[in-house]
Design a protein around this motif. Structure first.
Motif, PDB file in Angstrom:
ATOM      1  N   TRP A   1     -25.259   5.727 -17.230  1.00 35.07           N
ATOM      2  CA  TRP A   1     -25.628   7.021 -17.554  1.00 35.07           C
ATOM      3  C   TRP A   1     -25.450   8.023 -16.248  1.00 35.07           C
ATOM      4  CZ3 TRP A   1     -28.993  10.739 -16.209  1.00 35.07           C
ATOM      5  CH2 TRP A   1     -29.222  11.852 -17.184  1.00 35.07           C
ATOM      6  N   LEU A   2     -25.918   7.744 -15.451  1.00 34.41           N
ATOM      7  CA  LEU A   2     -26.059   8.493 -14.151  1.00 34.41           C
ATOM      8  C   LEU A   2     -24.710   8.764 -13.674  1.00 34.41           C
ATOM      9  CD1 LEU A   2     -28.095  10.108 -12.354  1.00 34.41           C
ATOM     10  CD2 LEU A   2     -28.182   8.348 -10.827  1.00 34.41           C
ATOM     11  N   ALA A   3     -23.737   7.713 -13.633  1.00 33.88           N
ATOM     12  CA  ALA A   3     -22.488   7.768 -13.084  1.00 33.88           C
ATOM     13  C   ALA A   3     -21.443   8.617 -13.948  1.00 33.88           C
ATOM     14  CB  ALA A   3     -21.810   6.430 -12.973  1.00 33.88           C
ATOM     15  N   THR A   4     -22.000   8.736 -15.267  1.00 32.22           N
ATOM     16  CA  THR A   4     -21.056   9.366 -16.204  1.00 32.22           C
ATOM     17  C   THR A   4     -21.391  10.786 -16.756  1.00 32.22           C
ATOM     18  OG1 THR A   4     -22.176   8.142 -17.990  1.00 32.22           O
ATOM     19  CG2 THR A   4     -20.031   6.978 -17.068  1.00 32.22           C
ATOM     20  N   ARG A   5     -22.487  11.208 -15.989  1.00 36.86           N
ATOM     21  CA  ARG A   5     -23.088  12.382 -16.329  1.00 36.86           C
ATOM     22  C   ARG A   5     -23.031  13.463 -15.070  1.00 36.86           C
ATOM     23  NH1 ARG A   5     -23.169   9.151 -20.021  1.00 36.86           N
ATOM     24  NH2 ARG A   5     -24.346   9.299 -21.990  1.00 36.86           N
ATOM     25  N   GLU A   6     -22.936  14.624 -15.928  1.00 36.07           N
ATOM     26  CA  GLU A   6     -23.127  15.893 -14.785  1.00 36.07           C
ATOM     27  C   GLU A   6     -24.572  16.549 -14.875  1.00 36.07           C
ATOM     28  OE1 GLU A   6     -20.999  16.868 -12.154  1.00 36.07           O
ATOM     29  OE2 GLU A   6     -19.799  15.285 -12.962  1.00 36.07           O
ATOM     30  N   LEU A   7     -25.469  16.438 -13.790  1.00 36.26           N
ATOM     31  CA  LEU A   7     -26.513  17.068 -13.881  1.00 36.26           C
ATOM     32  C   LEU A   7     -26.594  18.555 -13.631  1.00 36.26           C
ATOM     33  CD1 LEU A   7     -28.356  14.437 -11.401  1.00 36.26           C
ATOM     34  CD2 LEU A   7     -27.939  14.283 -13.791  1.00 36.26           C
ATOM     35  N   VAL A   8     -27.032  19.234 -15.003  1.00 35.92           N
ATOM     36  CA  VAL A   8     -26.965  20.702 -14.926  1.00 35.92           C
ATOM     37  C   VAL A   8     -28.245  21.313 -14.394  1.00 35.92           C
ATOM     38  CG1 VAL A   8     -26.771  22.632 -16.507  1.00 35.92           C
ATOM     39  CG2 VAL A   8     -25.458  20.592 -16.943  1.00 35.92           C
ATOM     40  N   VAL A   9     -28.063  22.184 -13.670  1.00 35.76           N
ATOM     41  CA  VAL A   9     -29.338  23.001 -12.904  1.00 35.76           C
ATOM     42  C   VAL A   9     -29.850  23.809 -13.878  1.00 35.76           C
ATOM     43  CG1 VAL A   9     -30.007  24.258 -11.154  1.00 35.76           C
ATOM     44  CG2 VAL A   9     -28.332  22.510 -10.645  1.00 35.76           C
TER      45      VAL A   9
END
Length: 260
Positions: A166-174
Motif C-alpha cells: 500500500w505504501l509503495a503504491t500510494r502518493e501521500l497527499v498533504v
C-alpha cells in the motif's frame, strides 16, 4: 469483449453484469468538486462515450437517482437509500450502539465505529455530542485512511506485506502542515502502531482535530473495524488525552469482542 475488472474474488464472466458496474460508477463519479456535470463530463470521468453516459444518466433519472435540466445532471437524495440500506441491514452498526454510548459517556467525546473501504475510512456508527464539522464526522462520512487515527490503525494492522505494498503504491497527499508526507516516516508510524496496538492522529486532516483509535476484533480475533473518538485540539496535551480516553476505548473493545 470487455475485460473483467480486478476484484476481491474471482467472478465468472457470465455472472458479470457490466451495466450494473457502469451505472454505479456514474453515481460514484459525482463528488464535491463535480456536483453537476454534462453527459460528456460524466463520460470522460467514467471512461465511456457521451452517448453511453447519457443513456445511463437518463435511466438513473427515470428511477429517481439523478435529476437534470436538459444539459446538466446531478444526484438526488434518493441515492442515500443505497447507503441507508447498508446501515439498516448490517448487524455491526446496530450491535455497537450501546457500546459507543458507553465510550461517549465515559470520555465526553464523540465515539465512532469505522471500517476500511479501499483507501478510505467510512464512519458507520456514532454516538456523542454534536460538534462543528471540523472536529467530527457525520454518519456515513468518508476520509482518507492515512489522515485519521482509525484509518492509520487499520492500515498498520494489515499483514505487513500488504501495508508495505500500500505504501509503495500510494502518493501521500498533504492536507495540513502536520500531515505525514514522507513514506519513510509513515512506515515508522505503521510500525509504532503495530507495536503498541492503538493509534493517535493529530492535525493530519484538520488543524483542530485529534483522534484516538483501537482495533475492534470479533471472537475469532479478526479485525472488523476500529473504535475511535475525535476531539478538538488545545484543551489538553496528547499524553493527557491518551491517558483519559485510551483505557475506555480498550475496555469497550474487549467487552464487544464476544458479541461480534
Amino acid at each position: 469483449m470487455p475485460t473483467l475488472p480486478p476484484g476481491p474474488a474471482a467472478l465468472d464472466r457470465r455472472d458479470w453484469i457490466a451495466g450494473l458496474e457502469r451505472g454505479l460508477a456514474i453515481i460514484e463519479c459525482f463528488d464535491g468538486e463535480h456536483p453537476r456535470m454534462t453527459a460528456s463530463e460524466v463520460g470522460l470521468r467514467c471512461g465511456m462515450t457521451r452517448t453511453a453516459a447519457r443513456r445511463y444518466l437518463l435511466t438513473l433519472q427515470h428511477i429517481g437517482h439523478v435529476a437534470g435540466d436538459g444539459k446538466l445532471f446531478w444526484l438526488t437524495p434518493r441515492v442515500l437509500r443505497l447507503g441507508q440500506s447498508y446501515l439498516e441491514s448490517a448487524r455491526l452498526p446496530r450491535v455497537v450502539q450501546p457500546f459507543l454510548q458507553r465510550v461517549a459517556a465515559g470520555t465526553h467525546e464523540t465515539a465512532y465505529l469505522s471500517v476500511l473501504d479501499g483507501d478510505e475510512v467510512v464512519f458507520i456508527a456514532r454516538n456523542g455530542p454534536n460538534r462543528s464539522m471540523n472536529t467530527g464526522y457525520v454518519l456515513g462520512a468518508r476520509a482518507p485512511a492515512q489522515l485519521t487515527a482509525s484509518g492509520l490503525l487499520m492500515l498498520a494492522l494489515r499483514p505487513q506485506d500488504e501495508t508495505e505494498h500500500w505504501l509503495a503504491t500510494r502518493e501521500l497527499v498533504v492536507f495540513t502542515s502536520h500531515t505525514i508526507a514522507s513514506k519513510e516516516r509513515m512506515a515508522l508510524e505503521f510500525a509504532r502502531i503495530r507495536a503498541q496496538g492503538w493509534a493517535l492522529s493529530e492535525q493530519q486532516l484538520d488543524l483542530n482535530s485529534r483522534g484516538i483509535a483501537v482495533p475492534l476484533r470479533d471472537r475469532h480475533g479478526t479485525l472488523v473495524g476500529a473504535l475511535n473518538v475525535t476531539m478538538p485540539m488545545g484543551h489538553e496535551s496528547s499524553e493527557d488525552a491518551v491517558a483519559r480516553v485510551l483505557p475506555v476505548l480498550r475496555e469497550t473493545a474487549q467487552a464487544m469482542r464476544n458479541l461480534i
